[in-house]
Each structure stands twice: as structure tokens, then as C-alpha cells.
Design a protein around this motif. Structure first.
Motif, PDB file in Angstrom:
ATOM      1  N   ALA A  71       0.827  -1.208   0.000  1.00  0.00           N
ATOM      2  CA  ALA A  71       0.000   0.000   0.000  1.00  0.00           C
ATOM      3  C   ALA A  71       0.863   1.260   0.000  1.00  0.00           C
ATOM      4  O   ALA A  71       0.541   2.247  -0.676  1.00  0.00           O
ATOM      5  N   ALA A  86       0.735   3.935  -3.105  1.00  0.00           N
ATOM      6  CA  ALA A  86       0.323   5.312  -2.840  1.00  0.00           C
ATOM      7  C   ALA A  86       1.412   6.298  -3.249  1.00  0.00           C
ATOM      8  O   ALA A  86       1.133   7.359  -3.818  1.00  0.00           O
ATOM      9  N   ALA A 121       5.894   7.645   2.740  1.00  0.00           N
ATOM     10  CA  ALA A 121       4.857   6.621   2.862  1.00  0.00           C
ATOM     11  C   ALA A 121       5.318   5.596   3.888  1.00  0.00           C
ATOM     12  O   ALA A 121       6.288   4.870   3.650  1.00  0.00           O
ATOM     13  N   LEU A 176       2.248   9.987   4.189  1.00  0.00           N
ATOM     14  CA  LEU A 176       1.160   9.102   3.792  1.00  0.00           C
ATOM     15  C   LEU A 176       1.152   7.977   4.822  1.00  0.00           C
ATOM     16  O   LEU A 176       2.002   7.085   4.785  1.00  0.00           O
ATOM     17  N   VAL A 203       0.147   4.740   6.339  1.00  0.00           N
ATOM     18  CA  VAL A 203      -0.434   3.470   5.911  1.00  0.00           C
ATOM     19  C   VAL A 203      -0.948   2.711   7.133  1.00  0.00           C
ATOM     20  O   VAL A 203      -0.198   2.471   8.088  1.00  0.00           O
ATOM     21  N   ARG A 205      -1.910  12.186   5.462  1.00  0.00           N
ATOM     22  CA  ARG A 205      -3.085  11.579   4.828  1.00  0.00           C
ATOM     23  C   ARG A 205      -3.028  10.083   5.094  1.00  0.00           C
ATOM     24  O   ARG A 205      -1.967   9.473   5.034  1.00  0.00           O
ATOM     25  N   VAL A 232      -3.652   6.171   4.330  1.00  0.00           N
ATOM     26  CA  VAL A 232      -3.761   5.195   3.243  1.00  0.00           C
ATOM     27  C   VAL A 232      -4.281   3.897   3.844  1.00  0.00           C
ATOM     28  O   VAL A 232      -3.633   3.312   4.711  1.00  0.00           O
ATOM     29  N   PRO A 268      -4.532   7.949  -1.459  1.00  0.00           N
ATOM     30  CA  PRO A 268      -4.682   8.376  -0.069  1.00  0.00           C
ATOM     31  C   PRO A 268      -6.021   9.094   0.126  1.00  0.00           C
ATOM     32  O   PRO A 268      -6.553   9.690  -0.792  1.00  0.00           O
TER      33      PRO A 268
END
Length: 280
Positions: free
Chosen positions: A111, A115, A197, A223, A225, A268, A270, A279
């Protein structure tokens, strides 16, 4: 193991490349689109207000070396204009050991990579430059910032290859995330947007301070996760491996997003278990 589990644990280069088709006007709502598509200044090579000078780094365009500044300092110096700074994005993907798990859908590592790839495609398709840093237990894999779709094709291949290597080697305790972020901060040129991420496993005591210092000279976004058990914890008691120990207990709601926003770090979420790779 069924086909669905294998698919969710493997990172496909072809899928990362195919994500380019998912990039539209609203595909990336963070730094990739906001810092690139909204620009209205002159294109590279057509002038523009001088922003600053900095030492030449690997991957920079040698045509932008300033001869006068180089002669004065005794080492290559790069002319950097506003337009060039705002069109540069560094993807930082966490592929340390704790990222290789998932209870539903995709592994968190998959993921994170997907992303980040969407952010990269949004940047290059808007005319920007994209680089990649992969945080692994064994160190950092680095791809210098480059323009055009060829850069993302190379990044997609590198992500898939590093993911396969890292998942085979993942074992033991992971190095603190702050160590990798510090190494990235020491190398990334100022003004380059940085998207990290990660699942924020073992961030380290210095993470917030390093991120704050980085944000003084680089746009920065996380991001975050999260697996299904982090976004909607089950009420039953479960057994989980934390490092080398097996611990039985209940998952509580993750407070990581609040931890980041309370410190002014853009974040954000994910969803690793969601079919949608973008996201929230």
C-alpha cells in the motif's frame, strides 16, 4: 496460501506503471499535484527570478552549474530557480521489516509503494521531477530526481525489486524511522517536496524534531499506511508478534495521525485493506 494472499503480499512493477492511468485532476491532493500543477512561472531554461545557489549534487543537471559561483567557492555550485524547486518531488517509501504484514487486502508495504507511485505519476505528468529513497533494514536505496515518465518507469522497477529483496530479508528489530528520515534530510536539496509513505512503526524519539527541521526548508507530508486492525480494531483479544516477543491483547485505535497533526506535520491516511490505492 491462496492467490489473493499472494497478490496482496507482492508488489508488481506492472501495477505500479498502470497506476499512471489513475492520475487525473483529483488523483493526488497533496504535494505532488499542489506543488506542481498550480505553477504559472516560466519553464526551465527560459529565465526566472534567481532563488539561491547550492552545491552540485549527484543527479543534478550539469547545465545549471554557475561558473562564477563555482570559481568563487572552489566547488561546483548550482543555479536554482523558483520554478525548478517547486517541480521537484522525493518519494520516501518505508520498506523496513514492520511494513510486511496485513490482515486484509494488501500488505502495508504494498500500500505504501502504490500510494507513493500515484504521487510520483501525478508529479511527472504535470512536468515535474521525481526521485526515490527506499528505507530498508539494511540501509537506503536511492534514485536521483529525474523528469518525464522514464523516471517513473525506473522507480517502479526499483520499488518492485527492492520490495522483493526486503521482504525476503526482513527479520529482527527495525532501525528507528527517524534514522532514515535524518539521512534523507541530509541529502535532499532544500525546496524539494518530500512525501514519506510509512506505517510509522518505531518512529524513534527524534522523529518529530527531525521532521520539524526538515519542514523549515522542504514541503513535507506523511502518507500514513494503516491496516484494518488499526483503523477499526477488533474487540477480541489477539496474539501479535512485536519484535521477538509474542504478546496477547486488544488493538486500540491508532493515535498516530493525531500525533503528526498535533506537531504540524501534514498527514493523509492510506487504507491498506481498501481496493482504492489513493490516499484519503
Amino acid at each position: 496460501m491462496g492467490g489473493e494472499a499472494i497478490s496482496g503480499a507482492a508488489l508488481s512493477r506492472d501495477r505500479l506503471v498502470a497506476l499512471a492511468s489513475r492520475v487525473g485532476p483529483n488523483a493526488a491532493s497533496g504535494l505532488a499535484r499542489g506543488r506542481v500543477a498550480a505553477l504559472s512561472g516560466p519553464r526551465r531554461g527560459e529565465g526566472g527570478d534567481l532563488y539561491d545557489l547550492r552545491p552540485f549534487l549527484e543527479g543534478d543537471d550539469p547545465r545549471l552549474v554557475d561558473p562564477a559561483a563555482t570559481a568563487r567557492s572552489g566547488r561546483p555550485q548550482l543555479r536554482r530557480r523558483h520554478e525548478e524547486v517547486e517541480r521537484s518531488l522525493l518519494l520516501v517509501v518505508d520498506l523496513r521489516g514492520p511494513m510486511f504484514w496485513g490482515t486484509r487486502g494488501r500488505f502495508r508495504s504494498v500500500a505504501a509503494a502504490e500510494a507513493a507511485a500515484v504521487e510520483g505519476w501525478a508529479c511527472v505528468l504535470a512536468g515535474g521531477r521525481v526521485g526515490l529513497a527506499i528505507l530498508r533494514d539494511s540501509g537506503i536505496d536511492w534514485w536521483p530526481s529525474r523528469p518525464r515518465q522514464a523516471a517513473m518507469l525506473e522507480i517502479a522497477a526499483g520499488l518492485a525489486r527492492s520490495h522483493a529483496e526486503a521482504i525476503a530479508q526482513a527479520a529482527g528489530e527495525a532501525a528507528p524511522l527517524c534514522d532514515g528520515l535524518a539521512a534523507v534530510a541530509a541529502r535532499v536539496p532544500s525546496g524539494t517536496a518530500v512525501v514519506l509513505a510509512t506505517g510509522m512503526d518505531n518512529p524513534g524519539a527524534a522523529f518529530a524534531n527531525i521532521a520539524t527541521d526538515l519542514m523549515c526548508r522542504n514541503p513535507f507530508e506523511v502518507l500514513l499506511v494503516q491496516d484494518a486492525v488499526e483503523t477499526a480494531p477488533p474487540r477480541v483479544r489477539l496474539t501479535a508478534r512485536i519484535g521477538h516477543a509474542l504478546i496477547r491483547g486488544r488493538f486500540g485505535p491508532s493515535g498516530t495521525a493525531a500525533f503528526l497533526t498535533d506537531r504540524g506535520i501534514a498527514v493523509r491516511v492510506v487504507r491498506a485493506d481498501a481496493a482504492e490505492v489513493l490516499p484519503a
